[in-house]
Design an enzyme around this catalytic site. Structure first.
Site, mmCIF file in Angstrom:
data_model
loop_
_atom_site.group_PDB
_atom_site.id
_atom_site.type_symbol
_atom_site.label_atom_id
_atom_site.label_comp_id
_atom_site.label_asym_id
_atom_site.label_seq_id
_atom_site.Cartn_x
_atom_site.Cartn_y
_atom_site.Cartn_z
ATOM 1 N N CYS A 36 0.920 -1.216 0.137
ATOM 2 C CA CYS A 36 0.108 0.042 -0.020
ATOM 3 C C CYS A 36 0.879 1.232 -0.106
ATOM 4 C CB CYS A 36 -0.732 0.052 1.179
ATOM 5 S SG CYS A 36 -2.044 -1.469 1.351
ATOM 6 N N GLY A 63 -0.342 0.359 -4.965
ATOM 7 C CA GLY A 63 -1.718 -0.232 -4.604
ATOM 8 C C GLY A 63 -2.576 0.192 -5.396
ATOM 9 N N ASN A 138 0.246 1.023 5.985
ATOM 10 C CA ASN A 138 1.056 0.284 4.726
ATOM 11 C C ASN A 138 1.650 -0.916 5.667
ATOM 12 O OD1 ASN A 138 4.035 0.447 2.917
ATOM 13 N ND2 ASN A 138 2.622 -1.316 2.973
ATOM 14 N N GLY A 139 1.552 -2.115 5.514
ATOM 15 C CA GLY A 139 1.940 -3.324 6.155
ATOM 16 C C GLY A 139 1.114 -4.134 6.579
ATOM 17 N N TYR A 287 12.053 -4.209 -6.433
ATOM 18 C CA TYR A 287 11.089 -4.125 -7.112
ATOM 19 C C TYR A 287 10.149 -3.176 -6.966
ATOM 20 C CZ TYR A 287 6.360 -5.697 -8.614
ATOM 21 O OH TYR A 287 5.189 -5.739 -9.296
ATOM 22 N N ASP A 391 13.854 -8.329 -12.758
ATOM 23 C CA ASP A 391 14.067 -8.047 -11.267
ATOM 24 C C ASP A 391 13.635 -9.209 -10.513
ATOM 25 O OD1 ASP A 391 11.215 -7.733 -9.848
ATOM 26 O OD2 ASP A 391 11.265 -6.681 -11.724
ATOM 27 N N CYS A 481 11.640 -13.180 2.029
ATOM 28 C CA CYS A 481 11.190 -13.891 0.941
ATOM 29 C C CYS A 481 12.155 -14.652 0.165
ATOM 30 C CB CYS A 481 10.503 -12.784 -0.093
ATOM 31 S SG CYS A 481 11.576 -11.537 -0.586
HETATM 32 O O1 LIG Z 1 6.894 -14.743 -11.826
HETATM 33 P P1 LIG Z 1 5.753 -13.878 -12.167
HETATM 34 O O2 LIG Z 1 4.725 -14.304 -10.929
HETATM 35 O O3 LIG Z 1 5.006 -13.798 -13.178
HETATM 36 O O4 LIG Z 1 5.900 -12.226 -11.567
HETATM 37 C C1 LIG Z 1 7.078 -11.529 -11.734
HETATM 38 C C2 LIG Z 1 6.783 -10.461 -12.538
HETATM 39 O O5 LIG Z 1 5.945 -9.700 -12.137
HETATM 40 C C3 LIG Z 1 6.654 -8.194 -11.929
HETATM 41 O O6 LIG Z 1 6.361 -7.431 -12.882
HETATM 42 P P2 LIG Z 1 4.998 -6.813 -13.075
HETATM 43 O O7 LIG Z 1 4.087 -7.313 -13.934
HETATM 44 O O8 LIG Z 1 4.221 -6.163 -11.653
HETATM 45 O O9 LIG Z 1 5.252 -5.370 -13.912
HETATM 46 P P3 LIG Z 1 6.562 -4.109 -13.611
HETATM 47 O O10 LIG Z 1 7.721 -4.445 -13.608
HETATM 48 O O11 LIG Z 1 6.116 -3.185 -14.475
HETATM 49 O O12 LIG Z 1 6.136 -3.775 -12.012
HETATM 50 C C4 LIG Z 1 8.132 -8.648 -12.073
HETATM 51 O O13 LIG Z 1 8.763 -7.657 -12.253
HETATM 52 C C5 LIG Z 1 8.276 -9.605 -12.786
HETATM 53 O O14 LIG Z 1 8.208 -9.313 -14.147
HETATM 54 N N1 LIG Z 2 -0.465 -3.844 1.338
HETATM 55 C C1 LIG Z 2 -0.733 -3.147 2.572
HETATM 56 O O1 LIG Z 2 0.036 -2.220 3.014
HETATM 57 C C2 LIG Z 2 -2.127 -3.562 2.910
HETATM 58 C C3 LIG Z 2 -2.689 -2.828 4.462
HETATM 59 C C4 LIG Z 2 -3.299 -3.521 5.284
HETATM 60 N N2 LIG Z 2 -2.718 -4.969 5.718
HETATM 61 C C5 LIG Z 2 -4.900 -3.806 4.240
HETATM 62 O O2 LIG Z 2 -5.004 -5.081 3.901
HETATM 63 O O3 LIG Z 2 -5.634 -3.048 3.997
#
Ligand SMILES: O=P(O)(O)OC[C@H]1O[C@H](OP(=O)(O)OP(=O)(O)O)[C@H](O)[C@@H]1O
Ligand SMILES: NC(=O)CC[C@H](N)C(=O)O
Length: 514
Positions: A36, A63, A138-139, A287, A391, A481
């Protein structure tokens, strides 16, 4: 039918029963990874709603489900408008003109706890004995069920299924027991476990606060002054790009475990945690955050170029062209090109207007898949060996489609390089990553992933390389992660809902020395 918007003055978002989801919502397999965006501004005499609108506009990437702004006029109840959709869809001039006040709090939501519905949109407006508070979060909390139960036991009229509303009610409960805003804030924050970067509007001023680990970012800026004798007016934003857009100067981050209180008197700071332990989400740097935002004293564009250069040194390949998966792969691809000497070119054009829309594509469009968003440039790619930089790979669905599109457009070889380590674990702190069994690197080796996405070669940036390039102590980041080392323990049932594999992942030491 639930309404799509909530506009109100001095009332909470009652009447809509939505308590069906008390744990993390993970309702769409194609949901992008976002977090968010929060924004706050204290500027009597200025059009604070418009400042918040522009701040949120710059934070839209964090978001895209719903957006909201609450304003506090002097000696009057607050005004609130929140609705499903993008910032530009939710607000227009007419609506913004109704949002009057001396301070504003805004939010763009990507749901993690509670479904994606208007009633769960933020800011959460809650009444207290000192007037309403409006909270933007956010969080993600990891102790939501316990906190919810405690508050329900105390007969609070919870109206949403979010964790954020619980923080708002915990503050209200403390205010109503006689505490001041600041005492109440500290009391409530101590009841929360997990990630929270908060902007909270009150009739007396704005609170900005971060959890003891500062997992999600929050920055402070100063608005430009018409005259040097004017008092400093402050803004808070998830990222510095939210300050830049309103001409505010970035001053500093709200520190982990810090609370700032912004009023007509200026800004004061309180460290509400005796020993904060910084754990900024490393994925913000890789990212989520915009490349023009500053983190750790440099733009993320510069950081991402540097990790791209590192990637080229760690995992070189013979190729004719380096291309990026736009947008977030671009800086690392440029860095890769600089370090490898392989020319950089645009090979995929992104349609930047394909966002989260309410119109579902037709079946044939869905099958065309990635081309809704990314279209390959045939005459650039034809007959070329392509070095493709992105990325991250999360589920692997994007990569597989892109690789096929590149080959269909005439690429003779596709070598993929990823500017982060393999994502093996879900996030519980504000990014609604799929459950672990859907994360391709949690179940497959690099060779198996390469085979599945049909590339000629695949390499990831090493964990040590990524952290070294942050030029800070690796202990100051949450990289759960990639490692499964969660800085805030994740209790059941949250854990077992998403951490589904018993596979033996390498230890931190093994990852570090790999
Ligand atoms: O492995 P997947 O689950 O398919 O997701 C990974 C992809 O999602 C993100 O891009 P996004 O589509 O959000 O676009 P962006 O780079 O413009 O933010 C990230 O940069 C990868 O390209
Ligand atoms: N991505 C977020 O930071 C989400 C904030 C909050 N946990 C919600 O779900 O609204």
């Amino acid at each position: 039918m639930l309404p799509n918007s909530l506009s109100q003055t001095g009332a909470s978002a009652a009447d809509f029963d939505d308590l069906e989801s008390q744990v993390t919502s993970c309702d769409r397999p194609d949901k992008p990874e976002e977090a968010c965006g929060v924004f706050g501004v204290y500027a009597p005499g200025e059009d604070v709603a418009k400042l918040a609108y522009f701040g949120l506009y710059a934070l839209q990437h964090r978001g895209q489900e719903s957006a909201g702004i609450a304003t506090f006029p002097k000696d009057h109840p607050p005004c609130l408008h929140k609705e499903m959709g993008l910032v530009s869809q939710v607000f227009n001039e007419t609506i913004l003109n109704t949002l009057v006040g001396e301070l504003a709090v805004g939010h763009t939501r990507y749901s993690t706890t509670g479904t994606s519905r208007a009633v769960n949109a933020q800011p959460a407006l809650v009444p207290t004995r000192l007037g309403h508070l409006a909270l933007a979060h956010n969080g993600n909390l990891v102790n939501t069920p316990i906190l919810r139960e405690e508050l329900l036991r105390n007969h609070h009229n919870l109206v949403t299924s979010t964790d954020s509303e619980l923080i708002a009610f915990a503050i209200a409960e403390a205010v109503d027991s006689g505490k001041t805003w600041l005492e109440a804030g500290i009391h409530a924050f101590n009841r929360c476990q997990g990630a929270f970067s908060l902007v909270i509007g009150t009739p007396d001023g704005i609170i900005g606060a971060r959890d003891p680990n500062g997992i999600r970012p929050l920055v402070i800026g100063a608005l430009p002054k018409a005259n040097s004798s004017d008092p400093t007016r402050y803004a808070l934003a998830s990222e510095t790009c939210g300050l830049d857009i309103i001409g505010a100067e970035y001053l500093r981050d709200v520190e982990p475990g810090e609370m700032v209180w912004i009023t007509n008197e200026g800004m004061t700071s309180y460290h509400w945690v005796p020993q904060p332990q910084p754990k900024l989400c490393i994925f913000e740097m890789i990212y989520f955050a915009r490349p023009d935002s500053v983190m750790q004293n440099e733009s993320l564009y510069t950081y991402r170029m540097r990790i791209g250069r590192r990637l080229a040194l760690e995992s070189p390949a013979d190729a004719d062209l380096v291309i990026a998966v736009p947008d977030s792969g671009i800086p690392a691809a440029i860095g890769f090109s600089q370090a490898s000497g392989i020319p950089y070119a645009e090979g995929l054009i992104k349609n930047r207007y394909v966002g989260r829309t309410f119109i579902q594509p037709t079946q044939s469009m869905r099958e065309a898949g990635i081309r809704m968003k990314l279209n390959p440039l045939r005459d650039v790619l034809q007959g070329k060996r392509i070095l493709l930089v992105d990325d991250s790979i999360v589920r692997g669905t994007t990569s597989r489609k892109i690789v096929k599109a590149l080959r269909d457009a005439g690429a003779t070889e596709v070598h993929m390089r990823i500017s982060s380590p393999p994502v093996t674990h879900p996030c519980f702190y504000g990014i609604d990553t799929d459950s672990q069994d859907h994360l391709i690197a949690a179940t497959k080796s690099v060779e198996e992933i390469a085979a599945q996405i049909e590339v000629d070669s695949l390499s990831y940036l090493s964990w040590a390389g990524m952290l070294e390039e942050t030029r800070d102590d690796p202990a100051n980041f949450c990289s759960a992660c990639f490692t499964g080392q969660y800085p805030v323990p994740v209790p059941e049932p949250l854990k077992s809902a998403k951490l589904l594999l018993e596979k033996n992942f390498p230890s931190l030491e093994a990852i570090a020395s790999a």
